[in-house]
Design a protein around this motif. Sequence first.
Motif, mmCIF file in Angstrom:
data_model
loop_
_atom_site.group_PDB
_atom_site.id
_atom_site.type_symbol
_atom_site.label_atom_id
_atom_site.label_comp_id
_atom_site.label_asym_id
_atom_site.label_seq_id
_atom_site.Cartn_x
_atom_site.Cartn_y
_atom_site.Cartn_z
ATOM 1 N N TYR A 209 0.849 -1.189 0.000
ATOM 2 C CA TYR A 209 0.000 0.000 0.000
ATOM 3 C C TYR A 209 0.883 1.236 0.000
ATOM 4 O O TYR A 209 1.776 1.378 0.845
ATOM 5 N N ASP B 53 0.430 0.038 -5.212
ATOM 6 C CA ASP B 53 -0.642 -0.674 -4.512
ATOM 7 C C ASP B 53 -0.818 -2.007 -5.225
ATOM 8 O O ASP B 53 -1.319 -2.048 -6.351
ATOM 9 N N ARG C 28 -8.709 0.116 6.167
ATOM 10 C CA ARG C 28 -8.122 0.974 5.138
ATOM 11 C C ARG C 28 -7.293 2.094 5.751
ATOM 12 O O ARG C 28 -6.260 2.492 5.207
ATOM 13 N N THR D 52 -4.000 0.543 6.621
ATOM 14 C CA THR D 52 -3.104 0.375 5.465
ATOM 15 C C THR D 52 -2.479 1.699 5.033
ATOM 16 O O THR D 52 -1.413 1.702 4.416
#
Length: 292
Positions: free
Chosen positions: A39, A86, A280, A283
């Motif tokens: 990420y 990513d 999220r 990350t």
Amino acid sequence: MTQHVFLAGRLVPEAEATVSVFDHGLLYGDGVFEGIRVYGGSVFLHDAHIDRLFESAKAIHLEIPMSPAEVKAAVEQTVEANGVTDGYVRLVVTRGSGALGLDIRKTANPQVIVIAADIALYPKELYQSGLKLITSGTIRNHPAALPARVKSLNYLNNILAKIEGFAAGAGEVLMLNHVGQVAECTGDNIFVIKRGVIKTPPLDAGILAGLTRAAVIQLAKRRGLEVREEAMVRHDIYTADECFLTGSAAEVIAAVSLDGRPIGDGKPGPITNDLLADFRALTRGEIEVDLS
């Protein structure tokens, strides 16, 4: 751009990334691997993945011909060489080439392979609508035969279950263990939520000790939610308010039905959506969890 693969201690073009047909990883599924996410150019939960790789290798008496620090550097080198911002890393260690037969004493030169590329396990719209599950007739490997804690190259058990899912038009497939309890899906750990309590099978149910699973448990506790690791049966999923899956490739994704029965109201639930948002954020480095 030409894809580059780390193999035999160096980066080589994809077309040159070859192993012997006598490698026991190919002949017998004899090896271990990790699937790791990237990420923002950073390798996610990198140390934890490297630790698990070496634990899996130790469990099958496979000596990795590099140190953990060297393997970690190889992953980072491969990610950078392929311009992956990513994406996904597949880190593989094979037993190495040898004579035909199961005698590992006749093998040599274990191969460390790193592939870095893009991945999309599920279409984006399924993260809004959720997955439909079916129960597989193929049970999870008996943990006394092939422990799920070892992330081995032999995924035929999971593939056979996945084939059932394709035939039924299901997004994923639930696998039970040898005593009929819920184990995991073909590539994901599973959670249910009932009256605000989160429940997931324990490791002794014959499941992978998923790192995304562990991270989400910590995220849930960070929200003050109760998490129980205890035996589950399909009834627990049929009657749950919410259900979701976790995995390095899948991340966090809702499951909205099992065997044609809607779970909750048949839509991704609020706690699942909150945990997906938290994941999220994790990350992106906006929050942290401790997996030690």
